[in-house]
Design a protein around this motif. Structure first.
Motif, mmCIF file in Angstrom:
data_model
loop_
_atom_site.group_PDB
_atom_site.id
_atom_site.type_symbol
_atom_site.label_atom_id
_atom_site.label_comp_id
_atom_site.label_asym_id
_atom_site.label_seq_id
_atom_site.Cartn_x
_atom_site.Cartn_y
_atom_site.Cartn_z
ATOM 1 N N GLY A 106 0.882 -1.209 -0.206
ATOM 2 C CA GLY A 106 0.171 -0.163 -0.175
ATOM 3 C C GLY A 106 0.897 1.134 -0.032
ATOM 4 N N VAL A 107 0.937 1.923 -1.194
ATOM 5 C CA VAL A 107 1.553 3.373 -1.024
ATOM 6 C C VAL A 107 1.044 4.489 -0.964
ATOM 7 C CG1 VAL A 107 3.532 1.929 -2.173
ATOM 8 C CG2 VAL A 107 1.564 3.241 -3.628
ATOM 9 N N ASN A 108 -0.305 4.602 -0.809
ATOM 10 C CA ASN A 108 -1.134 5.691 -0.676
ATOM 11 C C ASN A 108 -0.371 6.778 0.429
ATOM 12 O OD1 ASN A 108 -3.546 3.486 -1.048
ATOM 13 N ND2 ASN A 108 -3.649 5.213 -2.318
ATOM 14 N N ILE A 109 -0.633 7.877 0.061
ATOM 15 C CA ILE A 109 0.277 9.002 0.427
ATOM 16 C C ILE A 109 -0.572 9.321 2.097
ATOM 17 C CG2 ILE A 109 0.724 11.714 0.907
ATOM 18 C CD1 ILE A 109 2.623 9.857 -0.883
ATOM 19 N N LYS A 110 0.070 9.660 2.949
ATOM 20 C CA LYS A 110 -0.403 10.036 4.370
ATOM 21 C C LYS A 110 -0.871 11.323 4.369
ATOM 22 C CE LYS A 110 2.255 6.500 6.731
ATOM 23 N NZ LYS A 110 2.927 5.848 8.002
ATOM 24 N N ARG A 111 -1.820 11.643 3.940
ATOM 25 C CA ARG A 111 -2.367 12.846 3.524
ATOM 26 C C ARG A 111 -2.882 13.537 4.992
ATOM 27 N NH1 ARG A 111 -8.111 15.346 2.655
ATOM 28 N NH2 ARG A 111 -7.601 17.450 1.906
ATOM 29 N N TRP A 159 -12.888 6.989 5.983
ATOM 30 C CA TRP A 159 -14.308 7.253 5.924
ATOM 31 C C TRP A 159 -15.013 7.580 4.629
ATOM 32 C CZ3 TRP A 159 -16.958 11.650 4.082
ATOM 33 C CH2 TRP A 159 -18.444 11.560 4.554
ATOM 34 N N ASP A 160 -16.076 6.693 3.990
ATOM 35 C CA ASP A 160 -16.740 6.615 3.000
ATOM 36 C C ASP A 160 -15.893 6.311 1.844
ATOM 37 O OD1 ASP A 160 -18.949 9.228 1.364
ATOM 38 O OD2 ASP A 160 -19.438 7.038 1.765
ATOM 39 N N ARG A 161 -15.037 5.521 2.075
ATOM 40 C CA ARG A 161 -14.237 4.997 1.145
ATOM 41 C C ARG A 161 -14.607 4.490 -0.156
ATOM 42 N NH1 ARG A 161 -10.756 -0.476 3.036
ATOM 43 N NH2 ARG A 161 -12.580 -1.764 3.374
ATOM 44 N N MET A 162 -15.678 3.875 0.006
ATOM 45 C CA MET A 162 -16.348 3.257 -1.290
ATOM 46 C C MET A 162 -16.986 4.279 -2.214
ATOM 47 S SD MET A 162 -17.093 -0.519 0.125
ATOM 48 C CE MET A 162 -17.183 -1.368 -1.586
ATOM 49 N N ARG A 163 -17.240 5.206 -1.715
ATOM 50 C CA ARG A 163 -18.020 6.452 -2.527
ATOM 51 C C ARG A 163 -17.329 7.887 -2.630
ATOM 52 N NH1 ARG A 163 -23.745 7.663 0.285
ATOM 53 N NH2 ARG A 163 -22.207 8.270 1.676
ATOM 54 N N VAL A 164 -16.673 7.972 -1.809
ATOM 55 C CA VAL A 164 -16.131 9.625 -1.556
ATOM 56 C C VAL A 164 -15.312 9.858 -2.962
ATOM 57 C CG1 VAL A 164 -13.950 9.174 -0.541
ATOM 58 C CG2 VAL A 164 -15.277 11.119 -0.126
ATOM 59 N N SER A 165 -15.361 11.099 -3.399
ATOM 60 C CA SER A 165 -14.821 11.737 -4.439
ATOM 61 C C SER A 165 -13.593 12.159 -4.073
ATOM 62 C CB SER A 165 -15.593 12.387 -5.446
ATOM 63 O OG SER A 165 -14.725 13.004 -6.478
ATOM 64 N N ALA A 166 -12.212 12.104 -4.249
ATOM 65 C CA ALA A 166 -11.280 12.706 -3.841
ATOM 66 C C ALA A 166 -11.019 13.935 -4.965
ATOM 67 C CB ALA A 166 -9.980 11.852 -3.682
ATOM 68 N N ASP A 167 -11.320 15.058 -4.723
ATOM 69 C CA ASP A 167 -11.351 16.215 -5.713
ATOM 70 C C ASP A 167 -9.634 16.788 -5.441
ATOM 71 O OD1 ASP A 167 -14.544 16.813 -4.974
ATOM 72 O OD2 ASP A 167 -13.868 15.326 -6.321
ATOM 73 N N VAL A 168 -8.834 16.493 -6.502
ATOM 74 C CA VAL A 168 -7.504 16.895 -6.434
ATOM 75 C C VAL A 168 -7.235 17.525 -7.625
ATOM 76 C CG1 VAL A 168 -5.339 15.847 -5.583
ATOM 77 C CG2 VAL A 168 -7.419 14.532 -5.594
ATOM 78 N N ASP A 169 -6.387 18.621 -7.632
ATOM 79 C CA ASP A 169 -5.908 19.258 -8.818
ATOM 80 C C ASP A 169 -4.736 18.487 -9.401
ATOM 81 O OD1 ASP A 169 -4.067 20.818 -6.419
ATOM 82 O OD2 ASP A 169 -3.125 20.344 -7.953
ATOM 83 N N ALA A 170 -4.399 18.736 -10.726
ATOM 84 C CA ALA A 170 -3.319 17.961 -11.538
ATOM 85 C C ALA A 170 -2.039 18.044 -10.986
ATOM 86 C CB ALA A 170 -3.408 18.461 -12.987
ATOM 87 N N ARG A 171 -1.620 18.812 -10.198
ATOM 88 C CA ARG A 171 -0.302 19.182 -9.785
ATOM 89 C C ARG A 171 -0.168 18.047 -8.497
ATOM 90 N NH1 ARG A 171 2.932 24.019 -8.167
ATOM 91 N NH2 ARG A 171 4.492 22.448 -7.935
ATOM 92 N N ALA A 172 -1.261 18.358 -7.652
ATOM 93 C CA ALA A 172 -1.117 17.401 -6.291
ATOM 94 C C ALA A 172 -1.185 15.924 -6.667
ATOM 95 C CB ALA A 172 -2.307 17.760 -5.512
ATOM 96 N N LEU A 173 -1.988 15.596 -7.805
ATOM 97 C CA LEU A 173 -2.227 14.237 -8.422
ATOM 98 C C LEU A 173 -0.650 13.580 -8.615
ATOM 99 C CD1 LEU A 173 -5.327 13.667 -10.326
ATOM 100 C CD2 LEU A 173 -4.460 12.271 -8.703
ATOM 101 N N ARG A 174 -0.379 14.425 -9.778
ATOM 102 C CA ARG A 174 0.794 13.928 -10.521
ATOM 103 C C ARG A 174 2.209 13.914 -9.525
ATOM 104 N NH1 ARG A 174 0.656 11.390 -15.441
ATOM 105 N NH2 ARG A 174 -1.197 12.274 -16.575
ATOM 106 N N GLU A 175 2.418 15.224 -8.626
ATOM 107 C CA GLU A 175 3.543 15.369 -8.004
ATOM 108 C C GLU A 175 3.475 14.628 -6.560
ATOM 109 O OE1 GLU A 175 4.793 19.405 -7.709
ATOM 110 O OE2 GLU A 175 4.089 20.159 -9.614
ATOM 111 N N ILE A 176 2.293 14.260 -6.166
ATOM 112 C CA ILE A 176 2.076 13.798 -4.670
ATOM 113 C C ILE A 176 1.458 12.415 -4.930
ATOM 114 C CG2 ILE A 176 1.275 13.950 -2.464
ATOM 115 C CD1 ILE A 176 3.336 16.121 -3.079
ATOM 116 N N TYR A 177 0.311 12.379 -5.197
ATOM 117 C CA TYR A 177 -0.472 11.211 -4.910
ATOM 118 C C TYR A 177 -0.501 9.885 -5.998
ATOM 119 C CZ TYR A 177 -2.539 13.911 -1.332
ATOM 120 O OH TYR A 177 -2.612 14.838 -0.233
ATOM 121 N N LEU A 178 0.035 10.237 -7.043
ATOM 122 C CA LEU A 178 0.291 9.392 -8.087
ATOM 123 C C LEU A 178 1.776 8.799 -7.982
ATOM 124 C CD1 LEU A 178 -1.849 10.170 -11.266
ATOM 125 C CD2 LEU A 178 -2.673 8.941 -9.155
#
Ligand code: GLC
Length: 751
Positions: A106-111, A159-178
């Motif tokens: 599991g490599v998700n970022i500890k936001r 919380w609400d992991r099966m439905r929630v939408s993570a609304d993230v901008d492109a820089r944060a997506l590419r530079e951090i979360y992906l």
């Protein structure tokens, strides 16, 4: 993935559709001569259930397997080699159990520190998460067992992991979360990727074609299979089209039938079904081909690895009075329930049945045979316990001791998959216990066991020393005793900031969201990027960790190494004993064209040195780590300029800095009427073409002015097209289109 395997399949379309969902909870289907594949949870042990099957480890035990340090601790080693060893050992155990895929890492970022599964993830920083996750994948797959890189993507809360939408901008997506996923996919080629439950900007990961096909395969070249998290598929037909190959678990063929119906109705392309089936066939054949029947492993050997890695993961947070390492003599009061019932793993799908568990109290007694070691629980998970009596007994033992060791932390039911934490405070009764013990015995060491970050401000100045054990796996007791008595000199480093208070954290106002949306308003400023930008005090910074010796960073240099760079840091052991030092390198860029953190991690390395010894540590710095993600250019961009590189012992302990000129092409955007005057003037072709016009225009502006006018603010905030309108007939017809077309073509833009 090897490409010598057959890429097509002789199966009927209906049978190809059947390949795309599990046979049951843990296996894929055997269809024709395409073999079935068995998978199960990791990632820090193997959860092979014999009787029942569930995804939260609620029903029944799994077969005994070594419980290695969970990612929260493994990351604190800052050592890809340790991650490799753990992955390799797990691969050996998988082969012995005839398991072909282990579901991790599991490599998700500890936001946010309240994330319920943070114990299972590596860091707030994408570089650390990527390097350690890559080591784990390489180790596991070196044993012919496939990884399942998860949870793809932006699954940073429970919380609400099966439905929630993570609304993230492109820089944060590419530079951090992906970014960790990108590094591991491109460097270690995991056999599988597991899509997450949540939505990304409104679209479920399981049917997100941009994510599963455009990014994962188009941008990164992934050629394995994408499976769903368990129950993450809402629409199998949409998922197949988006590039999800395998729905898990199986649903007795229900969704297979929907795919067949969609083929008949034309609601799905036949090519999509064939494409996915071809991948699944290649995957299944490879998994079978890599089986190593007869593999054996030693529980003792694996336990020894677990203890060694755990020892490297322990972080010495403070030791102002030099109380550590303890003398193995005299009267030692061991206090805290975790000393006899250790916290060493988290709750949920990663929870395994260990082969054995080291009990800290026993291990302390084993290393301090000549000491008088007493024990008092001090507190209890049992709500009916007599807290006053427990506390009084503990205080009495502390008062009678020469030194007390107090085990504090979080109970398993306070942090597990499926639930985030409401806050980060240590339990009140533990804080009260510590206060009472300190009053009786100032020579007190605190040992922490927790998966998510806990607030340490209330206790940071009290105890003489604080040792952070995070969650260390089944050998936690032995590893902690090794550090307490100096058998191991601690070298672990924090991979998550310890904030002063929860209100300071980046996501405080948005976590965990509402009405199925969570807005990542902090953008790229997660973890230390946030605290450093805002100059917020923290209790212990990212990268922090002390040693029983000390190190001086005598010099740093950074030189080009092909397209990349390498830092050479000369380190000397200035203390009295051998130790390991983790050297971190951060980059800074003043005047960047985009918002940046004051510094960001671009490399790290380590070195073991005898007292007085010095050595050069080489730290590779990939050029891509200097880049930002351009939303307009849809790619990573390295700016030319003067970068500062900092050799550091933590994100806030900068030891040496060197400046380096980095050459790079000037950034060129497509020029349009909406381009700023500044962008037009900085372009070689457009700037030259309009130079005279602009000169006349600025002369007109400043006529009558007594001093030079600074047009800079105007240049980069005035759209060229709007400005042209004010110039009347000064611009020949067609000139603008011609000049912009020539400039765009020269800059590689079509037309
Ligand atoms: C769980 C988890 C995932 C795990 C899977 C199978 O819900 O999110 O990490 O691998 O289901 O147990």
């Amino acid at each position: 993935m090897t490409d010598t395997l057959p890429d097509t399949t002789e199966l009927s379309l209906a049978d190809q559709a059947r390949l795309g969902s599990g046979a049951d909870f843990w296996t894929t289907k055997r269809v024709g001569d395409v073999p079935a594949v068995l998978m199960t949870d990791g990632p820090h042990g193997i959860r092979k259930q014999e009787e029942s099957s569930d995804q939260l480890s609620l029903s029944g035990r799994s077969v005994p397997s070594t419980c290695f340090p969970p990612a929260v601790a493994l990351s604190q080693t800052w050592d890809a080699a340790s991650a490799f060893r753990v992955g390799e050992a797990l691969g050996r155990e998988c082969q012995a159990l005839d398991i072909q895929v282990l579901l991790g890492p599991g490599v998700n970022i500890k936001r946010d520190p309240r994330g319920g599964r943070n114990f299972e993830y590596f860091s707030e920083d994408p570089f650390v998460a990527g390097v350690l996750g890559e080591g784990w994948v390489r180790g596991l797959q070196s044993m012919g067992v496939g990884a399942s890189l998860k949870h793809f993507a932006v699954n940073n809360q429970e919380w609400d992991r099966m439905r929630v939408s993570a609304d993230v901008d492109a820089r944060a997506l590419r530079e951090i979360y992906l970014r960790p996923f990108e590094r591991i996919v491109t460097n270690a080629q995991p056999w599988t990727v597991m899509c997450s439950y949540n939505r990304i900007s409104g679209i479920l990961a399981s049917q997100n074609e941009w994510l599963l096909t455009d990014v994962l395969r188009g941008d990164w070249g992934f050629d394995g299979i994408v499976m769903s998290d368990w129950g993450a598929v809402a629409d199998r037909v949409a998922a197949v089209t988006a590039g999800l190959d395998l729905q898990m678990p199986g649903d007795d063929g229900t969704s297979d039938a929907r795919v067949v119906a969609a083929l008949e109705s034309g609601d799905i392309e036949e090519s999509a079904v064939r494409r996915n089936a071809g991948r699944l066939e290649r995957f299944a054949r490879r998994a079978r081909a890599e089986r190593r029947p007869g593999t054996v492993w030693s529980a003792d050997d694996h336990h020894a690895i677990a203890r060694e890695v755990a020892g490297r993961a322990i972080v010495l947070l403070r030791d102002d009075q030099g109380l550590l390492p303890l003398q193995p003599s005299g009267a030692i009061a061991v206090i805290g329930e975790f000393a006899v019932k250790p916290r060493y793993q988290g709750g949920g799908s990663s929870h395994v049945t260990p082969t054995r568990v080291d009990i800290p109290l026993d291990e302390i007694r084993a290393l301090a045979a000549d000491a008088s070691v007493t024990f008092a629980a001090g507190f209890s998970a049992d709500a009916d316990a007599d807290r006053a009596a427990l506390r009084a007994a503990a205080v009495a033992e502390a008062a009678a001791s020469d030194v007390s060791v107090v085990f504090l932390g979080l109970f398993e039911n306070q942090e597990a998959e499926g639930a985030d934490r409401p806050g980060i405070d240590l339990p009140e009764d533990q804080l009260a216990l510590l206060e009472a013990v300190l009053a009786a015995q100032p020579r007190t060491v605190v040992v922490l066991s927790h998966g998510g970050v806990v607030r340490l401000a209330p206790i940071a100045a009290g105890p003489a020393a604080i040792v952070d054990g995070a969650l260390l796996g089944q050998a936690a007791g032995g590893a902690l005793a090794d550090v307490l008595f100096g058998v191991v000199n601690p070298s672990g480093r924090l991979t998550e900031t310890v904030p002063e208070r929860i209100q300071d954290v980046p996501a405080f106002t948005s976590f965990p969201g509402e009405r199925m949306h969570v807005r990542y308003g902090e953008g790229i400023f997660v973890g230390y990027r946030w605290y450093d930008t805002r100059e917020i005090d923290v209790t212990f910074p990212f990268g922090h960790g002390l040693s029983y010796t000390s190190f001086d960073y005598e010099s740093v240099s950074v030189v080009a190494d092909g397209d990349d760079y390498v830092a050479q840091v000369t380190v000397r052991n200035t203390g009295e004993r051998r130790g390991r030092e983790v050297v971190q390198v951060y980059a800074s860029l003043d005047g960047s064209v985009v918002a940046r953190a004051p510094r960001w991690l671009v490399g790290f390395g380590d070195v073991e040195l005898e007292s007085g010894e010095r050595a050069d540590v080489s730290v590779p710095i990939p050029r891509d780590e200097l880049a930002f993600w351009s939303e307009e250019l849809h790619r990573r961009v390295v700016e030319p300029g003067t970068y500062a590189f900092h050799a550091a012992a933590s994100s806030r302990d900068i030891r040496r800095t060197v400046e380096v000129e980095v050459d790079a092409e000037p950034i060129r955007y497509r020029l349009t009427a909406e381009s700023s005057l500044g962008e037009i003037m900085r372009d070689p072709i457009a700037g030259a073409a309009f130079a005279d016009l602009f000169a006349a225009m600025f002369a007109q502006f400043s006529a009558g002015s007594e001093e030079d006018v600074d047009y800079t603010p105007i240049l980069d905030s005035s759209p060229f097209g709007r400005f042209l309108g004010s110039l009347g007939g000064a611009v020949p017809p067609g000139m603008v289109d011609d000049v912009l077309s020539r400039a765009n073509t020269a800059n590689g833009f079509e037309g």
